[in-house]
Write a protein that holds these residues in place. Structure first.
Motif, PDB file in Angstrom:
ATOM      1  N   LEU A 189       0.629  -1.262  -0.825  1.00  0.00           N
ATOM      2  CA  LEU A 189      -0.580  -0.151   0.072  1.00  0.00           C
ATOM      3  C   LEU A 189       0.862   0.942   0.217  1.00  0.00           C
ATOM      4  N   THR A 190       0.552   1.813  -0.819  1.00  0.00           N
ATOM      5  CA  THR A 190       0.979   3.368  -0.496  1.00  0.00           C
ATOM      6  C   THR A 190      -0.525   5.006  -0.207  1.00  0.00           C
ATOM      7  N   ILE A 191       0.258   5.181   1.229  1.00  0.00           N
ATOM      8  CA  ILE A 191      -0.948   5.889   1.995  1.00  0.00           C
ATOM      9  C   ILE A 191       0.060   7.566   2.373  1.00  0.00           C
ATOM     10  N   ARG A 192      -0.641   8.484   1.585  1.00  0.00           N
ATOM     11  CA  ARG A 192      -0.410   9.924   1.652  1.00  0.00           C
ATOM     12  C   ARG A 192      -0.352  10.095   3.673  1.00  0.00           C
ATOM     13  N   TYR A 193       0.964  10.843   3.328  1.00  0.00           N
ATOM     14  CA  TYR A 193       0.968  11.693   5.331  1.00  0.00           C
ATOM     15  C   TYR A 193       0.983  13.430   5.093  1.00  0.00           C
ATOM     16  N   LEU A 194      -0.014  13.599   5.970  1.00  0.00           N
ATOM     17  CA  LEU A 194       0.100  15.043   5.729  1.00  0.00           C
ATOM     18  C   LEU A 194       0.732  15.743   7.045  1.00  0.00           C
ATOM     19  N   GLY A 195       1.816  16.531   7.188  1.00  0.00           N
ATOM     20  CA  GLY A 195       2.040  16.701   8.431  1.00  0.00           C
ATOM     21  C   GLY A 195       2.559  18.077   8.613  1.00  0.00           C
ATOM     22  N   GLY A 196       3.481  18.824   9.096  1.00  0.00           N
ATOM     23  CA  GLY A 196       3.733  20.160   9.599  1.00  0.00           C
ATOM     24  C   GLY A 196       4.769  20.874   8.527  1.00  0.00           C
ATOM     25  N   ASP A 197       5.354  22.215   9.267  1.00  0.00           N
ATOM     26  CA  ASP A 197       6.539  21.949   8.229  1.00  0.00           C
ATOM     27  C   ASP A 197       7.546  23.230   9.073  1.00  0.00           C
ATOM     28  N   THR A 198       7.136  22.554  10.611  1.00  0.00           N
ATOM     29  CA  THR A 198       8.001  23.638  11.303  1.00  0.00           C
ATOM     30  C   THR A 198       8.729  22.185  11.975  1.00  0.00           C
ATOM     31  N   ALA A 255       9.987  20.883  14.642  1.00  0.00           N
ATOM     32  CA  ALA A 255       9.552  19.659  14.833  1.00  0.00           C
ATOM     33  C   ALA A 255       8.735  18.765  14.726  1.00  0.00           C
ATOM     34  N   SER A 256       7.961  19.292  14.210  1.00  0.00           N
ATOM     35  CA  SER A 256       7.280  18.500  13.125  1.00  0.00           C
ATOM     36  C   SER A 256       7.620  17.673  12.162  1.00  0.00           C
ATOM     37  N   LYS A 257       8.188  17.961  11.545  1.00  0.00           N
ATOM     38  CA  LYS A 257       9.403  17.434  10.454  1.00  0.00           C
ATOM     39  C   LYS A 257      10.003  16.339  10.957  1.00  0.00           C
ATOM     40  N   LYS A 258      10.553  16.229  12.264  1.00  0.00           N
ATOM     41  CA  LYS A 258      11.402  15.300  13.048  1.00  0.00           C
ATOM     42  C   LYS A 258      10.402  14.612  13.102  1.00  0.00           C
ATOM     43  N   ILE A 259       8.831  14.363  13.903  1.00  0.00           N
ATOM     44  CA  ILE A 259       8.373  13.868  14.358  1.00  0.00           C
ATOM     45  C   ILE A 259       7.505  12.586  13.340  1.00  0.00           C
ATOM     46  N   ASP A 260       7.437  13.520  12.149  1.00  0.00           N
ATOM     47  CA  ASP A 260       6.375  12.911  11.000  1.00  0.00           C
ATOM     48  C   ASP A 260       8.110  12.384  10.467  1.00  0.00           C
ATOM     49  N   SER A 261       8.941  12.512  10.252  1.00  0.00           N
ATOM     50  CA  SER A 261       9.900  11.497   9.825  1.00  0.00           C
ATOM     51  C   SER A 261      10.002  10.496  10.446  1.00  0.00           C
ATOM     52  N   TYR A 262       9.509  10.352  12.224  1.00  0.00           N
ATOM     53  CA  TYR A 262      10.132   9.147  12.871  1.00  0.00           C
ATOM     54  C   TYR A 262       8.733   8.447  12.699  1.00  0.00           C
ATOM     55  N   MET A 263       7.626   8.604  12.465  1.00  0.00           N
ATOM     56  CA  MET A 263       6.154   8.065  12.538  1.00  0.00           C
ATOM     57  C   MET A 263       6.344   7.727  10.685  1.00  0.00           C
ATOM     58  N   LYS A 264       7.188   7.658   9.567  1.00  0.00           N
ATOM     59  CA  LYS A 264       7.067   7.809   8.501  1.00  0.00           C
ATOM     60  C   LYS A 264       8.448   6.525   8.329  1.00  0.00           C
ATOM     61  N   ASN A 265       9.156   6.416   9.176  1.00  0.00           N
ATOM     62  CA  ASN A 265       9.984   4.903   9.114  1.00  0.00           C
ATOM     63  C   ASN A 265      10.006   4.256   9.733  1.00  0.00           C
ATOM     64  N   GLN A 266       8.891   4.185  10.839  1.00  0.00           N
ATOM     65  CA  GLN A 266       8.711   3.325  12.033  1.00  0.00           C
ATOM     66  C   GLN A 266       7.137   2.736  11.667  1.00  0.00           C
ATOM     67  N   LEU A 267       6.734   3.410  10.460  1.00  0.00           N
ATOM     68  CA  LEU A 267       5.603   2.249   9.841  1.00  0.00           C
ATOM     69  C   LEU A 267       6.308   1.858   8.818  1.00  0.00           C
ATOM     70  N   GLU A 268       6.751   2.289   7.678  1.00  0.00           N
ATOM     71  CA  GLU A 268       7.555   1.559   6.957  1.00  0.00           C
ATOM     72  C   GLU A 268       8.345   0.596   7.701  1.00  0.00           C
ATOM     73  N   LYS A 269       8.932   0.588   8.346  1.00  0.00           N
ATOM     74  CA  LYS A 269       9.731  -0.707   8.308  1.00  0.00           C
ATOM     75  C   LYS A 269       8.850  -1.313   9.242  1.00  0.00           C
ATOM     76  N   LEU A 286       4.914  10.831   2.848  1.00  0.00           N
ATOM     77  CA  LEU A 286       5.405  12.413   3.878  1.00  0.00           C
ATOM     78  C   LEU A 286       5.273  13.291   3.217  1.00  0.00           C
ATOM     79  N   GLU A 287       3.910  15.036   3.010  1.00  0.00           N
ATOM     80  CA  GLU A 287       3.654  16.170   2.743  1.00  0.00           C
ATOM     81  C   GLU A 287       3.879  16.559   3.686  1.00  0.00           C
ATOM     82  N   SER A 288       4.625  17.866   4.077  1.00  0.00           N
ATOM     83  CA  SER A 288       5.059  18.594   5.235  1.00  0.00           C
ATOM     84  C   SER A 288       4.540  20.068   4.213  1.00  0.00           C
ATOM     85  N   VAL A 289       3.749  20.606   5.211  1.00  0.00           N
ATOM     86  CA  VAL A 289       2.674  21.629   4.183  1.00  0.00           C
ATOM     87  C   VAL A 289       2.156  23.270   5.802  1.00  0.00           C
ATOM     88  N   PRO A 290       2.629  24.446   5.372  1.00  0.00           N
ATOM     89  CA  PRO A 290       2.146  24.919   6.718  1.00  0.00           C
ATOM     90  C   PRO A 290       0.930  24.457   6.737  1.00  0.00           C
TER      91      PRO A 290
END
Length: 562
Positions: free
Chosen positions: A402-411, A413-427, A436-440
């Protein structure tokens, strides 16, 4: 409600130049006079001005269109409703001249308004409340918070929403808010509830001057020039949602102006936490935004760092418009498939705690017993169970990846958390790709409203001091649901908690606890991540910033500079 608030050299240069130009350097507590021969320089009273950094722009200053913590915080500082949260976070009468009178079953409130003025000199009247509340519930306004805050609480609100949904005519005058005269406002509730004062203190229920709003039309609240104010401060500079700087100044026409010492607040947006800290250490700001996790240990034990566990909980929303996320096993796998303990300890590292729940700990209690005690942990990290559910879900969908879009923040702190979540879920979930889509923040709100996401990193700070402020987010077609979740049993529990059980604290607690269990353990509708600790730096000379567990984040009304 409460979602999180350049090259480094460029940011620092910009911040320093703005502050030095706007505020004349950092010697704000010294006399600007000259000294006579043989006379020592004497200090005068500190200038009552502060400089603040924020990590996000203000999406809107229109009380009926606001939905994020940044908007609510600054609306609260330039506006006011019937009640206001005081320095201890308790709702107390504000524009209401004392407590209202009520009928026997406490469903009809009659408020007498104090003498208060808008910043253009016009009086604040009961009709200003009627206009604002009708505008907030009117489907044509598309207020994200109006229906959410009013349906089930203010008489007639739900009927207006239902009629519009069925494309039938509706009459805004059926809403339970009536101006008996200029100084008398009558509010009728669907049913009595114990947190009514908290609701009336919320910015969605602030008044609006009908003549001014109508004259401005689409320009209303688009920038500082197109607003008027009735709160402690006025906004003298703000270029609108894209503006990276705004200025608040004391409102001399405010009815309680004698309680306001600050003359000026200058706010600049800096998204990099390191740049915020450098500006603070160099004396070019007095208050930072929330610190990123890597900076918190540096200030452990430092009197300049404010730290507390807030009532804000962060989770993954799983949009069931996505066919894969309609599948219970796929949602269960995602909810159990990331190590939130490791995230809290290693990525956040700021006193935030793993959240295995929806309603936060240490938020509400009954007879001294915390809401959390009965349900405890509902969704924990469990790799074995997650992979078992994942395998079953893929089989049920007839796919192996499956490919799933993940909407995250652009700050930062948000980028660190979102990158961790992406890594955990894919692993942890073989065959999953997370885009991962980082937006304001403002863009994320727009995409949440249009349900343009699959997974979304989101958070919620309560709007009033009751567990229902979390629980009613997920009712079918609710204004804040926006992930196509629906469960009739859940809906009934929430309706019961808001109506027949509203004045029975024990039964109310039990209904909301069962609703939370259904949402998480039966349906895995959201994936809780963490309960946030808030850490920011504040100049010791700045006293009395009020911080809140629900509603707006901060209030500067009582701040003084020593």
């Amino acid at each position: 409600m409460k979602n999180s608030k350049f090259s480094l050299l460029l940011v620092l240069t910009l911040v320093l130049s703005i502050f030095l130009a706007a505020c004349g350097g950092k010697d704000t507590d010294k006399s600007s006079g000259t000294k006579d021969e043989g006379e020592k320089t004497t200090k005068t009273e500190s200038a009552q001005e502060i400089k603040v950094l924020d990590s996000s722009e203000i999406p809107t200053m229109d009380t009926v269109l606001a939905e994020g913590s940044t908007s609510f915080t600054y609306i609260n500082n330039v506006g006011e409703g019937l009640y206001r949260l005081d320095q201890e976070g308790k709702a107390v009468p504000a524009l209401a001249d004392g407590e209202p009178t009520t009928n026997e079953d406490k469903t009809v409130y009659t408020f007498k308004l104090r003498d208060a003025k808008w910043s253009n000199g016009e009086p604040v009247t009961a009709q200003d409340f009627v206009f604002a509340w009708q505008r907030a519930i009117d489907p044509k306004t598309a207020s994200p918070y109006g229906p959410y805050m009013m349906n089930g609480k203010i008489k007639g609100a739900q009927e207006i929403t239902n009629a519009a949904a069925k494309k039938k005519d509706y009459d805004l005058n059926t809403l339970g808010v009536v101006a008996k005269d200029d100084k008398t406002l009558e509010v009728t509730l669907e049913k009595a509830f114990p947190y009514a004062a908290d609701v009336f203190a919320f910015p969605t229920f602030y008044p609006q001057n009908e003549k001014f709003v109508t004259e401005k039309g689409d320009k209303y609240a688009s920038n500082a020039e197109n607003m008027i104010y009735n709160g402690p401060f006025t906004m003298t500079a703000w270029d609108g949602p894209a503006g990276a700087e705004w200025v608040l100044e004391k409102n001399d026409t405010y009815w309680d102006a004698d309680s306001v010492s600050l003359k000026k607040i200058t706010v600049n947006v800096v998204k990099d936490s390191g740049a915020q800290v450098n500006a603070f250490e160099s004396g070019d700001t007095d208050v930072t935004g929330l610190l990123s996790s890597d900076l918190v240990p540096t200030y452990e034990g430092d009197e300049r760092m404010f730290s507390e566990l807030s009532a804000s909980v962060f989770w993954l929303k799983m949009n069931q418009k996505n066919d894969a996320l309609k599948n219970l096993n796929i949602r269960k796998a995602i909810a159990q498939g990331f190590n939130k303990d490791d995230l809290a300890a290693s990525i956040l590292n700021n006193a935030s705690v793993p959240a295995n729940y929806m309603v936060p700990q240490n938020f509400v209690n009954l007879d001294g017993v915390d809401f959390r005690e009965k349900n405890g942990d509902l969704i924990t990290y469990n790799l074995e169970e997650a992979q078992k559910a994942w395998k079953a879900g893929l089989k049920e969908l007839g796919v192996d990846k499956l490919t799933i879009r993940y909407l995250g923040g652009d700050t930062e702190a948000s980028k660190k958390i979102d990158s961790y979540m992406k890594n955990q879920l894919e692993k942890n979930l073989p065959g999953l790709t997370v885009d991962l889509e980082s937006v304001p923040f403002a863009v994320r709100l727009e995409r949440d409203n249009s349900m343009d996401y699959d997974l979304q990193a989101a958070g919620w700070g309560p709007d009033y001091g009751d567990a229902i402020s979390f629980a009613d987010l997920w009712v079918t077609d609710g204004g804040s649901n926006r992930m196509a979740y629906s469960n009739k049993k859940y809906d009934k529990l929430i309706k019961d908690a808001q109506t027949e059980l509203a004045t029975d604290p024990k039964a109310n607690f039990e209904a909301l606890q069962e609703a939370e269990r259904i949402l998480l353990q039966d349906d895995y509708a959201i994936a809780p991540i963490y309960q946030r600790a808030e850490n920011f730096l504040i100049n010791p000379k700045v006293k009395n910033i009020a911080t809140y567990q629900y509603g707006p984040d901060y209030c500067y009304k009582w701040v003084t500079v020593e």
